[in-house]
Write a protein that holds these residues in place. Structure first.
Motif, short mmCIF file in Angstrom:
data_model
loop_
_atom_site.label_atom_id
_atom_site.label_comp_id
_atom_site.label_asym_id
_atom_site.label_seq_id
_atom_site.Cartn_x
_atom_site.Cartn_y
_atom_site.Cartn_z
N LEU A 25 0.83 -1.21 0.00
CA LEU A 25 0.00 0.00 0.00
C LEU A 25 0.87 1.26 0.00
O LEU A 25 0.62 2.20 -0.75
N GLU A 107 -4.51 -0.15 -5.79
CA GLU A 107 -5.64 -0.47 -4.91
C GLU A 107 -6.22 -1.85 -5.21
O GLU A 107 -6.64 -2.56 -4.30
N VAL A 110 -3.94 -4.27 -3.45
CA VAL A 110 -3.98 -4.12 -1.99
C VAL A 110 -5.31 -4.66 -1.45
O VAL A 110 -5.34 -5.45 -0.51
N LEU A 111 -6.42 -4.25 -2.09
CA LEU A 111 -7.73 -4.73 -1.63
C LEU A 111 -7.84 -6.24 -1.83
O LEU A 111 -8.41 -6.94 -1.01
N PHE A 114 -5.98 -7.79 1.06
CA PHE A 114 -6.74 -7.69 2.30
C PHE A 114 -7.93 -8.66 2.27
O PHE A 114 -8.31 -9.23 3.29
N GLU A 136 -16.62 -9.67 7.43
CA GLU A 136 -16.77 -8.24 7.16
C GLU A 136 -15.55 -7.69 6.42
O GLU A 136 -15.68 -6.89 5.51
N LEU A 137 -14.37 -8.15 6.83
CA LEU A 137 -13.14 -7.69 6.16
C LEU A 137 -13.19 -8.08 4.69
O LEU A 137 -12.93 -7.25 3.80
N LEU A 140 -16.03 -6.05 2.79
CA LEU A 140 -15.67 -4.65 2.57
C LEU A 140 -14.73 -4.51 1.36
O LEU A 140 -14.89 -3.62 0.53
N CYS A 141 -13.76 -5.43 1.27
CA CYS A 141 -12.84 -5.40 0.13
C CYS A 141 -13.60 -5.64 -1.17
O CYS A 141 -13.35 -4.98 -2.18
N ALA A 144 -15.65 -2.60 -2.31
CA ALA A 144 -14.79 -1.55 -2.87
C ALA A 144 -14.28 -1.96 -4.24
O ALA A 144 -14.21 -1.14 -5.16
N ALA A 147 -16.80 -1.36 -6.93
CA ALA A 147 -17.02 0.05 -7.24
C ALA A 147 -15.78 0.71 -7.83
O ALA A 147 -15.82 1.89 -8.16
N LEU A 148 -14.69 -0.03 -7.97
CA LEU A 148 -13.42 0.57 -8.37
C LEU A 148 -13.50 1.27 -9.73
O LEU A 148 -12.83 2.26 -9.96
N ARG A 150 -15.05 3.68 -11.40
CA ARG A 150 -15.98 4.71 -10.95
C ARG A 150 -16.83 5.28 -12.08
O ARG A 150 -17.93 5.74 -11.86
N ASP A 151 -16.30 5.25 -13.30
CA ASP A 151 -17.02 5.90 -14.39
C ASP A 151 -18.11 5.03 -14.98
O ASP A 151 -18.89 5.49 -15.80
N ILE B 154 -10.02 -3.87 9.51
CA ILE B 154 -11.26 -3.50 8.79
C ILE B 154 -11.32 -1.97 8.65
O ILE B 154 -11.65 -1.46 7.58
N VAL B 157 -8.98 -0.92 5.91
CA VAL B 157 -9.55 -1.18 4.58
C VAL B 157 -10.61 -0.15 4.26
O VAL B 157 -10.71 0.32 3.12
N ALA B 161 -10.56 2.05 0.98
CA ALA B 161 -11.68 2.01 0.03
C ALA B 161 -12.24 3.41 -0.17
O ALA B 161 -12.48 3.83 -1.31
N LEU B 165 -12.12 5.30 -3.79
CA LEU B 165 -13.36 5.55 -4.52
C LEU B 165 -13.65 7.03 -4.72
O LEU B 165 -14.44 7.39 -5.57
N ARG B 168 -10.10 12.08 -6.72
CA ARG B 168 -9.99 12.35 -8.15
C ARG B 168 -8.90 13.36 -8.37
O ARG B 168 -8.96 14.47 -7.85
#
Lengths: 482, 201
Positions: A25, A107, A110-111, A114, A136-137, A140-141, A144, A147-148, A150-151, B154, B157, B161, B165, B168
């Motif tokens: 990271l 990212e 890294v994600l 994780f 949960e860990l 969450l990864c 994300a 959604a990486l 974004r466009d 957590i 992360v 995240a 996200l 920009r």
């Protein structure tokens, strides 16, 4: 109060992955965009070293540490090794796709690492709290990662759906766990199971609380697995997410989900097997039926593979609900085989895609044989394996779970499973028909890196080779379940 | 009915009311404020359970920090209420049915028959000098160190995240480097062009 220093040795792989993820990271910040391949290589090296550590620490005895919240047994070691392997393959396959779409960033890796850590925690959890935190860990990864991009409207929508539904599922799981805690007064899995047996809590006034807790835990698990009727999110998220992320979501987390079932239902609620067996039978039949039938109507290969996943989850549940040692090892075998096949299937979609072209329509596979005979053969092997045609590994996976349920006298269920898998053959064979008997619509050459071609070929050939010699993998799974 | 029970019922009623208002009021700012009320009343119930440290943390962290930030976000975002509330009435009957079934189930299953006062013996009250902060500290870094560390990962992360996200980069950042500004010499900025003087015709 005396405090004994916990033994850190069994958890060295987790600690290593965590340290490396943090290192990558930070190191990634000093890497310029055109040298991003350094991050990628570091991530792969991390997985390789972690695998070597796990192999070195491997032993068949069960070790508990961190006050019993962590367990290292044969099953956890095997599952962790496959988690490293499949994740490494995912990283190799997705490199080209990501760089063509301006997503080749630190990212992602890294994600991804994780997420691997979250799965390892789930696999080695021996406490309701650790299971939940690991889940949960991981989740969450995954949110994300979806959604990486974004466009993309599709990816954002998929991420939103995944996040909301995943949060509800986690909430249900947690509520179920709190009810179970209310009954037994402990979060430790072995102690929990002992308290239930010793106080004979399956009968009496607490049986209903226990049952409601169990049902909520099962709902949570079913959501994460994507079993019918909790499958709604699977096709939308597989379709909307960038294919590289779909590859990750669709393959590795299933190994962790298998461990989740083993820890919660088998080790924790083993006493209630008769009750959860009925629930799993219904979910298995619905998953196999809906998955296989709806997949026929799909025109998009990512959606088709999503429904195929749902049907595979049904088969996986068959092994679990048998409730025997044989059934559990068959289910573990099925899960591992499923991840190997899926990573190959989505790998094929990545191979055919290029900048501005996703290759996710079924029509994009028309005449693949004329464009690239080798790719067509690889796809043929993967599709046959998913359909369960011998001599591929998919056949042995289906065979072993069906054998397990026949041995517990659920012959009618075995018959239903066979019928649905025959229905399922249709849509897998259709892809083969498109590849070999139709004219190509798109004649542009297939561009991909040689390392990806090599690994993808090895992946498909492994599906075939393991199908011819399934003994070793089967033996590993049998040895892992104690 | 003892004093504790009266306090419990009053604050439980407020808690349920506040939770209901969070999801039903029109204005999101009010919803956030009702959430503050819900947190506050649950903190009171935790104090009844002798979990003083947790109750104080709930007020300090959730009410003091999280909800204030949340209020800022709600007030700064331009939220279209009409879109948010669309379908609320349509789904209301279904929601009521589901909620009703859930309540009946919970009353039947987690009711007095299983967890009534006569079933579970009430814990003995601790002495006045008993510090539950100290007790929490004792187990948090020993027995529960592994879950505690996972929770920290957590959060890490979540930070990664959130940044990945939302960050920009501008294509042409309007960033001034004082160092470069100072180093500027006349030759960099000024060009003297020699040209013939124009003669008027």
């Amino acid at each position: 109060m005396s405090f004994e220093m916990p033994d850190f040795t069994p958890a060295i792989p987790e600690i290593f992955i965590l340290c490396m993820a943090c290192f990558i990271l930070v190191a990634d910040l000093f890497v310029s965009d055109d040298k991003r391949v350094i991050t990628y290589l570091m991530s792969l090296a991390t997985l390789v070293v972690a695998a070597m550590i796990t192999i070195n620490l491997h032993s068949t005895e069960t070790v508990y540490t961190f006050s019993g919240t962590y367990v290292k047994d044969a099953m956890s070691d095997v599952l962790k090794l496959f988690i490293y392997l499949i994740t490494a393959v995912v990283f190799v396959y997705s490199r080209g796709y990501l760089s063509e779409r301006n997503l080749f960033k630190g990212e992602f890796y890294v994600l991804g690492l994780f997420g691997v850590l979250g799965m390892m925690i789930m696999v080695s959890a021996h406490n309701f709290l650790t299971i939940y935190l690991g889940l949960e860990l991981l989740s969450l990864c995954l949110y994300a990662l979806v959604a990486l991009q974004r466009d993309s409207i599709f990816a954002s929508e998929a991420a939103m759906k995944y996040f909301v539904l995943g949060a509800i599922a986690s909430g249900l799981l947690l509520y179920g766990m709190s009810l179970l805690y209310g009954v037994a007064g402990t979060l430790d899995i072995t102690t929990f199971s002992n308290v239930i047996t010793a106080n004979n809590l399956t009968g009496g006034e607490y049986s209903t609380v226990l049952a409601l807790g169990m049902v909520m835990v099962i709902v949570g698990i079913a959501f994460k697995l994507g079993a019918v009727p909790f499958h709604m999110w699977v096709p939308d998220i597989y379709h909307g997410a960038p294919t590289a992320v779909t590859l990750y979501i669709g393959s590795v987390p299933k190994l962790a989900a298998f461990a989740l079932i083993m820890r919660l239902l088998v080790e924790g609620l083993g006493e209630l097997h008769a009750q959860w067996q009925d629930i799993l039978i219904i979910m298995a039949i619905l998953s196999m039926g809906l998955g296989n039938i709806v997949a026929i109507a799909q025109a998009n290969i990512k959606r088709m593979l999503a429904y195929s996943t749902i049907s595979h989850v049904g088969f996986l549940l068959l092994g679990i609900l048998a409730g025997t040692k044989e059934g559990y090892s068959a289910a573990m075998f099925y899960t591992i085989v499923y991840t190997i096949m899926t990573v190959g299937g989505f790998g094929m979609v990545l191979l055919l895609s290029r900048a501005g072209f996703e290759a996710d329509k079924l029509d994009d596979y028309k005449g693949l044989n004329e464009r690239s005979p080798w790719s067509a053969i690889m796809m043929l092997i993967l599709m046959f394996s998913m359909a369960g045609v011998p001599p591929t590994i998919g056949f042995y996976a289906k065979f072993s779970v069906i054998e397990a349920i026949i041995n517990v006298d659920l012959i009618w269920l075995a018959a239903i499973a066979v019928i649905f898998s025959v229905i399922g053959v249709f849509y897998y064979i259709r892809i083969i028909k498109l590849m070999y008997f139709d004219k190509p619509l798109d004649t542009s050459p297939i561009t991909s890196t040689p390392d990806m071609r090599l690994i993808l070929s090895l992946n498909s050939l492994a599906v075939l080779a393991l199908g011819i010699f399934p003994g070793s993998l089967l033996a590993v799974c049998v040895a892992a379940i104690t | 009915m003892g004093f504790e029970q009266i306090v419990f019922y009053i604050f439980s009623a407020i808690l349920v009311f506040a939770a209901g208002m969070v999801i039903s009021v029109r204005n999101p700012v009010f919803a956030a404020l009702f959430l503050v009320l819900a947190f506050f009343t649950s903190a009171v119930i935790w104090i009844l359970l002798e979990a003083e440290f947790l109750a104080l943390t709930l007020v300090l962290v959730y009410v003091g920090a999280v909800m204030v930030l949340f209020l800022f976000v709600v007030m700064m975002l331009d939220i279209n209420l009409a879109v948010l509330k669309r379908g609320f009435r349509r789904y209301l009957p279904v929601g009521f049915v589901v909620a009703f079934i859930m309540i009946v189930q919970l009353v039947l299953i987690v009711g007095p028959e299983q967890f009534g006062l006569d079933k579970v013996e009430s814990p003995t009250p601790r002495a006045a000098d008993y510090s539950n902060t100290e007790e929490l500290g004792r187990v948090l870094y020993t027995v529960y160190v592994y879950p505690f560390e996972i929770a920290s990962v957590i959060l890490l992360v979540a930070i990664i995240a959130a940044i990945a996200l939302t960050l920009r980069k501008r294509k042409h950042p309007r960033f001034m480097s004082p160092e470069q500004q100072i180093k500027v010499r006349r030759e960099d900025r000024l060009r003297i062009v020699k040209m013939k003087s124009e003669t008027k015709l």
